[in-house]
Design an enzyme around this catalytic site. Sequence first.
Site, PDB file in Angstrom:
ATOM      1  N   HIS A 198       0.832  -1.221   0.000  1.00 42.21           N
ATOM      2  CA  HIS A 198       0.000   0.000   0.000  1.00 42.21           C
ATOM      3  C   HIS A 198       0.862   1.265   0.000  1.00 42.21           C
ATOM      4  O   HIS A 198       0.428   2.305   0.488  1.00 42.21           O
ATOM      5  CB  HIS A 198      -0.943   0.041   1.213  1.00 42.21           C
ATOM      6  CG  HIS A 198      -1.664  -1.238   1.475  1.00 42.21           C
ATOM      7  ND1 HIS A 198      -2.882  -1.526   0.902  1.00 42.21           N
ATOM      8  CD2 HIS A 198      -1.328  -2.326   2.214  1.00 42.21           C
ATOM      9  CE1 HIS A 198      -3.279  -2.735   1.305  1.00 42.21           C
ATOM     10  NE2 HIS A 198      -2.348  -3.253   2.095  1.00 42.21           N
ATOM     11  N   SER A 205      13.736  21.780 -16.722  1.00 43.10           N
ATOM     12  CA  SER A 205      12.508  22.543 -16.916  1.00 43.10           C
ATOM     13  C   SER A 205      12.868  23.867 -17.564  1.00 43.10           C
ATOM     14  O   SER A 205      13.929  24.435 -17.293  1.00 43.10           O
ATOM     15  CB  SER A 205      11.848  22.790 -15.562  1.00 43.10           C
ATOM     16  OG  SER A 205      11.016  23.927 -15.622  1.00 43.10           O
ATOM     17  N   LYS A 210      15.107  22.043 -11.501  1.00 39.38           N
ATOM     18  CA  LYS A 210      14.487  20.769 -11.856  1.00 39.38           C
ATOM     19  C   LYS A 210      15.387  19.816 -12.616  1.00 39.38           C
ATOM     20  O   LYS A 210      16.157  20.206 -13.475  1.00 39.38           O
ATOM     21  CB  LYS A 210      13.255  21.036 -12.734  1.00 39.38           C
ATOM     22  CG  LYS A 210      12.125  21.589 -11.951  1.00 39.38           C
ATOM     23  CD  LYS A 210      11.398  20.487 -11.234  1.00 39.38           C
ATOM     24  CE  LYS A 210       9.912  20.710 -11.370  1.00 39.38           C
ATOM     25  NZ  LYS A 210       9.158  19.528 -11.143  1.00 39.38           N
ATOM     26  N   GLU A 229       8.959   8.447 -17.124  1.00 34.50           N
ATOM     27  CA  GLU A 229       7.560   8.843 -17.322  1.00 34.50           C
ATOM     28  C   GLU A 229       7.078   8.481 -18.719  1.00 34.50           C
ATOM     29  O   GLU A 229       5.959   8.026 -18.922  1.00 34.50           O
ATOM     30  CB  GLU A 229       7.403  10.350 -17.091  1.00 34.50           C
ATOM     31  CG  GLU A 229       7.547  10.725 -15.623  1.00 34.50           C
ATOM     32  CD  GLU A 229       7.632  12.225 -15.396  1.00 34.50           C
ATOM     33  OE1 GLU A 229       7.387  13.012 -16.327  1.00 34.50           O
ATOM     34  OE2 GLU A 229       7.966  12.619 -14.264  1.00 34.50           O
TER      35      GLU A 229
END
Length: 461
Positions: free
Chosen positions: A156, A277, A283, A290
Site C-alpha cells: 500500500h 525545466s 528541476k 515517465e
Amino acid sequence: MAQLWGGRFTKETDKEVYSFNASINFDKRLIDVDIMGSIAHVKMLCKQNIVSETEKESIINGLNSILSDVKEGKLLITEEYEDVHSFVEANLIDRIGDAGKKLHTGRSRNDQVALDMRLYSRDYVTKTKALLITLLSEINEVMKANIDTYMPGFTHLQKAQPITLAHHFGAYFEMFRRDVLRLDDIYERMNYCPLGAGALAGTTYPLDREFVAEQLSFYGPTLNSMDSVSDRDYLIEYLSALSIIMMHLSRFCEEIIIWNSNEYRFVEIDDTFSTGSSIMPQKKNPDIAELVRGKTGRVYGALTSLLTTMKGIPLAYNKDMQEDKEVSFDAFDTVNNCIHLFTGMIATMKFNNEIMEKSAMNGFTNATDAADYLVKKGMPFRDAHSVIGRLVLYCIENNKAIHELKILELKSICDMFDMDVYDAISLETCVEKRLTTGGPSRDAMSKEIEANDKFLNKYLD
Ligand code: ARG
C-alpha cells in the site's frame, strides 16, 4: 496508380479510394521479408518445374537488384503503388520482362502478406528477447552489488518489512524472465509458414510447401489454407506479450520516479537520462521513466485495436486485416525502444544506499519481527499482534522507533520482553533471518542470483 489488377474493371479507381485502400506508406518496411519470401517461392517453383532454371535466376537477380537499389536510395518506394507487393512485382517486370510475370504463379497476396508479417514479427520477437536478456543481465548485476543494501519493502506504499535492494530488483528479474519465456512460447507457435495457402483454398500447382518452409527456417507449413491467410493470433499473442512487458516496465518506472523524488532520494537518475525545466532552474525530471510509463497506453491500444479488428471477420481474408500493420509496427518499435532506454537508465542510475537503509530503520518495519519475538517466548500470535500494536502506538506518541525504547519501557507494555529483543528486531536480523526460499536474506538471495545466472547463460551462449 500502378496496380496488379484492372482487367475486369471498366473505370479507373477513384483517387481518394485508391489512397484509402493503399498500404504502401506503412508496408514498405516489409520489403526485405517480401523479397526473401519471393526468392524462396521462386526456388520452389523451379524445383517443381513450374519455372525454368533461367527464369528463376533472372527473377532472383531482379529481386536482389531491387532490394539493393532501395537500400542505396536509388529506387524510391512511392505512393504510385498500392502496396509493397505490387511495388516489387511491377519493378521486377520492368527490369526483367516476361520472366517477372511468372513470380506470382501459385501465390496470392493473401498468403504473401501472411508470410511477410510472420517473417517480420518473428524477427522482432527475437529482437525483443535479446533486449530483455540485456535488461535482465543489468538487473542481475544490480542484485549482485546490492545483496546487503537494506531498504524498506512496501505494501500500500506504506513501509511494511525490511528487504534488500537485491530482493526488490529480483522481483523484476522474475517478471522479465517470464516475459522472455512467453516470447519463446509465442515463437514456437508462430514459426509455421503460410505460403502456399493461395488466396484461401490452396492451388492446383504442385507446390512444395515443406520446401519453402524449410528454406525460410520455419518448422513446417501451416496446416489449413483458410486459417493460414486469416490467422493473426500470433500477432495478438505477441502484442499481448508486449503489453505485459510494458506493464512491467511501467511499474518499475513508477517506482523509480517515486524513489528519485526529493522525498525519497533512494536513487538518482543520471543527468544523461534526465531533462530540465524551461522555467524552474532547479528541476531534473525523470522524463524517460515517465515516457516509458506513458507509452504503455499505446501498446495496450495496439492489442485492443487488433483484437477488435479481428473479432467480426468471417473466413478467410478480408481487407480489415491490413489494419494489423500500423499498430503492430508502432508497438514493436515502441517496446524495443523502451526496453533499450530503460536498461540504460538503470545502468547509469545511482543508488543512495545509506538513505535506503535509514528509511528501513524507521516506519516500524520491524513490528512483525517484534510480534514474532513474543510468539517465540510463548505468546499466541494474535495476542502478540495486539501487544505490538499498542507498542507502536506508544512509540508514535513518544516519537521513537521500537528499537529506541528502553527495556523498562518495553516491559511496561509486556513483561515478556528481555534484552535479547534488541537483537531479534535489528534490521540485520529482520532481513537475514528470512531464510525461506525467495526471501530477502543473503542466503536466499545468493541462490536466486545463482538461478538467474544459470537462466542468462542459457540465452547468452
Ligand atoms: N495490403 C494487404 C494487407 O496488408 C495485402 C493483401 C491484399 N490482398 C487483397 N486481397 N487485397 O493485408
